[in-house]
Design an enzyme around this catalytic site. Structure first.
Site, PDB file in Angstrom:
ATOM      1  N   GLY A 145       0.791  -1.223   0.000  1.00  0.00           N
ATOM      2  CA  GLY A 145       0.000   0.000   0.000  1.00  0.00           C
ATOM      3  C   GLY A 145       0.822   1.271   0.000  1.00  0.00           C
ATOM      4  O   GLY A 145       0.584   2.185  -0.806  1.00  0.00           O
ATOM      5  N   ASP A 162      -8.380  -1.391   4.312  1.00  0.00           N
ATOM      6  CA  ASP A 162      -8.955  -2.608   4.890  1.00  0.00           C
ATOM      7  C   ASP A 162      -7.816  -3.573   5.180  1.00  0.00           C
ATOM      8  O   ASP A 162      -7.712  -4.640   4.581  1.00  0.00           O
ATOM      9  CB  ASP A 162      -9.971  -3.211   3.923  1.00  0.00           C
ATOM     10  CG  ASP A 162     -10.628  -4.461   4.473  1.00  0.00           C
ATOM     11  OD1 ASP A 162     -10.566  -4.659   5.699  1.00  0.00           O
ATOM     12  OD2 ASP A 162     -11.182  -5.239   3.678  1.00  0.00           O
ATOM     13  N   ASP A 165      -4.473  -6.838  11.248  1.00  0.00           N
ATOM     14  CA  ASP A 165      -3.964  -6.266  12.491  1.00  0.00           C
ATOM     15  C   ASP A 165      -2.608  -5.595  12.281  1.00  0.00           C
ATOM     16  O   ASP A 165      -1.898  -5.908  11.322  1.00  0.00           O
ATOM     17  CB  ASP A 165      -3.849  -7.364  13.551  1.00  0.00           C
ATOM     18  CG  ASP A 165      -5.200  -7.921  13.946  1.00  0.00           C
ATOM     19  OD1 ASP A 165      -6.130  -7.115  14.104  1.00  0.00           O
ATOM     20  OD2 ASP A 165      -5.333  -9.145  14.085  1.00  0.00           O
ATOM     21  N   TYR A 230     -14.791 -10.452  15.949  1.00  0.00           N
ATOM     22  CA  TYR A 230     -13.552  -9.698  16.138  1.00  0.00           C
ATOM     23  C   TYR A 230     -13.292  -9.536  17.631  1.00  0.00           C
ATOM     24  O   TYR A 230     -14.231  -9.608  18.439  1.00  0.00           O
ATOM     25  CB  TYR A 230     -13.637  -8.336  15.450  1.00  0.00           C
ATOM     26  CG  TYR A 230     -13.537  -8.395  13.936  1.00  0.00           C
ATOM     27  CD1 TYR A 230     -13.223  -9.582  13.285  1.00  0.00           C
ATOM     28  CD2 TYR A 230     -13.761  -7.269  13.172  1.00  0.00           C
ATOM     29  CE1 TYR A 230     -13.146  -9.642  11.902  1.00  0.00           C
ATOM     30  CE2 TYR A 230     -13.674  -7.325  11.781  1.00  0.00           C
ATOM     31  CZ  TYR A 230     -13.372  -8.511  11.152  1.00  0.00           C
ATOM     32  OH  TYR A 230     -13.291  -8.574   9.794  1.00  0.00           O
TER      33      TYR A 230
END
Length: 287
Positions: A145, A162, A165, A230
């Site tokens: 990214g 998105d 962790d 989650y």
């Protein structure tokens, strides 16, 4: 990876949240392998349908994934008056992308996913997640990214991160330099959205991100919504904007007809407003 299984139960144990575990009963392991970046596991659970796990951490389940995908996509997209160009960093399972293309205002979507194996496995075993991968609005790029963003200037109305962790391949997506890169890649008035874990488990992360982002963006807000599988049963969503309009009020309100046409099961305009109301311990970060 198989060390996580005992007596047909998968147990998520993560060093980021010591002292607690989360388990799901396994009916069948559908895929287990290693990409160039991480371990990938898909299994059929007894009560949550199919489950995607990366490096031992649950990413999505068939039963509740829509809650996360809808909030990650529709919170930022309805907070922008005309989101024509959208970038998704991460999200190789296709869930957020599936929601983004539902907006007719969106003309172009780039999915930047470092691990093409995640998308390949999702296509095979989580096909309802990847329905938009081959959409004519979509371009898929397999790249890290931060590296991808360095080449972008004023290119996107909305950028959605998105990532998983803040360890492993996604660690760089939580660092100060990344938020500077996001800013330079936004068009005037653009905004970003990123998952920020649970405020119960990661108050230090929220404080750090709040400090960083308030120095870069004029409008910074945190939303928190339920997410059963989650950690701690919820997820934080960080929204930052180059405009000063409050992000806890949608700029474009989806009508009931639009919500039905989009097949939404979690996001509503009322929910948009509600999730920015934080408990006092989380609000002390001055969101």
């Amino acid at each position: 990876m198989m060390d996580a299984f005992a007596s047909n139960w998968f147990t998520e144990t993560c060093p980021l949240f010591p002292g607690q575990r989360f388990s799901l009963q396994v009916q069948e392991v559908l895929y287990s392998g290693r990409s160039d970046h991480q371990d990938i596991l898909v299994f059929q659970s007894k009560t949550y349908g199919r489950v995607l796990v990366l490096d031992g951490v649950i990413q999505c389940t068939e039963r509740d994934e829509f809650a996360y995908q809808e909030m990650m996509a529709h919170l930022p997209l309805t907070s922008h008056p005309l989101p024509e160009d959208v970038l998704i960093v991460g999200g190789g399972d296709g869930g957020v992308l599936r929601e983004v293309v539902k907006h007719p205002e969106v003309k172009r979507v780039t999915l930047c996913e470092i691990d093409k194996e995640v998308t390949r496995v999702a296509k095979l075993h989580l096909p309802w997640m990847t329905t938009a991968i081959d959409h004519d609005k979509v371009t898929v790029v397999n790249a890290e990214g931060s590296t991808f963003l360095r080449e972008k200037q004023h290119s996107y109305d909305v950028i959605i991160t998105d990532g998983s962790d803040p360890i492993g391949p996604a660690k760089s997506l939580f660092e100060e330099n990344y938020y500077e890169l996001l800013k330079q890649a936004l068009k005037p008035g653009g905004l970003i959205c990123q998952q920020t874990e649970s405020p119960w488990l990661f108050p230090h992360l929220l404080r750090n991100l709040g400090t960083i982002c308030r120095q870069i963006y004029p409008e910074v807000r945190l939303a928190v919504a339920s997410m059963p599988t989650y950690p701690c049963g919820e997820m934080g969503y960080l929204l930052c904007s180059l405009h000063t309009k409050p992000l806890n009020e949608p700029q474009r309100v989806l009508t009931e007809v639009q919500q039905q046409e989009m097949g939404l099961r979690f996001y509503t305009p009322e929910m948009h407003k509600a999730v920015f109301t934080l408990p006092s311990f989380a609000h002390k970060v001055k969101w």
